[in-house]
Write an enzyme that holds these catalytic residues in place. Sequence first.
Site, mmCIF file in Angstrom:
data_model
loop_
_atom_site.group_PDB
_atom_site.id
_atom_site.type_symbol
_atom_site.label_atom_id
_atom_site.label_comp_id
_atom_site.label_asym_id
_atom_site.label_seq_id
_atom_site.Cartn_x
_atom_site.Cartn_y
_atom_site.Cartn_z
ATOM 1 N N GLY A 183 0.588 5.281 -0.387
ATOM 2 C CA GLY A 183 -0.822 5.488 -0.119
ATOM 3 C C GLY A 183 -1.630 6.077 -1.252
ATOM 4 O O GLY A 183 -2.822 6.341 -1.080
ATOM 5 N N SER A 184 -1.039 6.263 -2.416
ATOM 6 C CA SER A 184 -1.804 6.858 -3.522
ATOM 7 C C SER A 184 -2.994 5.992 -3.901
ATOM 8 O O SER A 184 -4.132 6.484 -4.004
ATOM 9 C CB SER A 184 -0.896 7.079 -4.732
ATOM 10 N N LYS A 185 -2.764 4.697 -4.084
ATOM 11 C CA LYS A 185 -3.855 3.804 -4.473
ATOM 12 C C LYS A 185 -4.762 3.492 -3.288
ATOM 13 O O LYS A 185 -5.971 3.303 -3.452
ATOM 14 C CB LYS A 185 -3.286 2.526 -5.088
ATOM 15 N N GLU A 187 1.644 -2.971 4.273
ATOM 16 C CA GLU A 187 2.949 -2.522 3.792
ATOM 17 C C GLU A 187 4.030 -3.298 4.520
ATOM 18 O O GLU A 187 4.049 -3.341 5.750
ATOM 19 C CB GLU A 187 3.123 -1.016 4.022
ATOM 20 N N ASP A 237 -0.529 -4.361 -6.301
ATOM 21 C CA ASP A 237 0.402 -3.534 -7.070
ATOM 22 C C ASP A 237 1.792 -4.003 -6.655
ATOM 23 O O ASP A 237 2.372 -3.500 -5.702
ATOM 24 C CB ASP A 237 0.171 -2.054 -6.768
ATOM 25 N N CYS A 297 4.700 -1.429 -12.309
ATOM 26 C CA CYS A 297 5.191 -0.288 -13.098
ATOM 27 C C CYS A 297 6.422 -0.721 -13.888
ATOM 28 O O CYS A 297 7.376 0.047 -14.041
ATOM 29 C CB CYS A 297 5.487 0.917 -12.203
ATOM 30 N N ALA A 332 0.769 -1.240 0.000
ATOM 31 C CA ALA A 332 0.000 0.000 0.000
ATOM 32 C C ALA A 332 0.806 1.298 0.000
ATOM 33 O O ALA A 332 0.343 2.300 -0.542
ATOM 34 C CB ALA A 332 -0.948 -0.002 1.206
ATOM 35 N N ALA A 333 1.963 1.331 0.654
ATOM 36 C CA ALA A 333 2.695 2.596 0.790
ATOM 37 C C ALA A 333 3.170 3.094 -0.588
ATOM 38 O O ALA A 333 3.447 2.283 -1.469
ATOM 39 C CB ALA A 333 3.877 2.423 1.730
#
EC number: 2.1.1.178
Length: 450
Positions: A104-106, A124, A169, A222, A101-102
């Site tokens: 925290g954008s998503k 995280e 992610d 990414c 998660a970190a």
Amino acid sequence: MDDFTAACQRPLRKSIRVNTLKTSVDEFKHSAQQHGWLLEPIPWCSEGFWIEADESTVSLGNTAEHLAGLFYIQEASSMMPVSALFNNATSEFKTVLDTAAAPGSKTTQIAARMANQGVLVANEYSASRVKILHANIERCGVRNAALTNYDGDVFGAWLPEHFDAVLLDAPCSGEGTIRKDADALKNWSHGAIATIAHTQKALIESAFHALKPGGVLVYSTCTLSKQENQDVCAHLKRTFGDAVTFESLAELFPQANTALTDEGFLHIWPQMYDCEGFFVARIRKNSAVTPPDVKKRLGKFPFRKVSRNMASTIADALYEALGVTLPEDARLWERDNDIWLFPTALEPFLSEMRFSRMGIKIAETHKKGFRWQHQVATSLVQADNTYKVNISTDNAREWFMGRDIRPETAPGKGEVIVCFDNAVIGLGKWVGNRIKNGLPRELVRDKIFF
């Protein structure tokens, strides 16, 4: 190849996402127009915009709007996984897992799509990055999150079939981030890719186990290599067979076909949409699969539910002091002298896993009543609240640097909700003609330019 290398050498366009937990897109557009910011809509995210702003004197990260949590500075392509997760959702997701998660954008994007309802487990692995994650959750007014600090491969065994939706992610080689980070490929090697892909396969298996039958898993990276993307998804299909369906993302946004693979995934090269390289796959779990065995040793849970009479006392006191009503989909818990508000959807998880942070802390008890906390203001205050004081730009600068302020309005008594440009920025307390600053230390800035 020429188009690819040329795109990698161009500066990355700056983009932001409006935080709809705090403001509306239309309200933000109006504010942006007043600042002279130019916004261009991002096709795959209705709250996302590429932005052109004069940052010669004030960076976007030091604007009052950003500090108040009205928007999140987020790369455009990284908004796509959450859009894919909620694309064509036939029902609301009540339980969602964000596996990595970190910062925290998503996570904050998911919370906004959930409208702070249900429960969002945000994990995280890095302990130091959990602090950053929590600070962003706090800034953005998220109240339905529960934070964990584990290796992402534990969830399939510890919480099998608990989630309506899972976002993975995954950690990756970062090949798609070269426009943002010139050193992104400094340690690249074929051996490193193979090692990372091995980790990704373990993570996607665990995420699939954690998903309820009928639920949706989005796998994203990414990076650009097929080995970390299509091959990881193919591994999941080989492992679980007919329980796995790949759902096409062809209709996610106009021109999505430009990046569409044969399987229906989006494999985005930087030249396609003038953004970072990214990969997104949407996967449906058709049926139950047998999860791994695990022996749990959780220890004693340190919280207890607040009694019905005490809960009524707290609710009445909060409304009397600040005009704030507690949400119906959350419940009060206590630990020592602290009062917390947990999402009711979290309760089935409490006997299954330990969390590092849950819900929001709303009060500390003392002899004369309750000392209300910062997140009451940022997470629970409604737009029609009348217990607010709107402060000047000069006072707002002082506030974000952790200093007490002296508003030009007539002084009041007790706690007060502090606003700047009608956006809630914190909770203070009247002491004579000044307001004592209640901003948490992790949100205090040493220097403010706005």
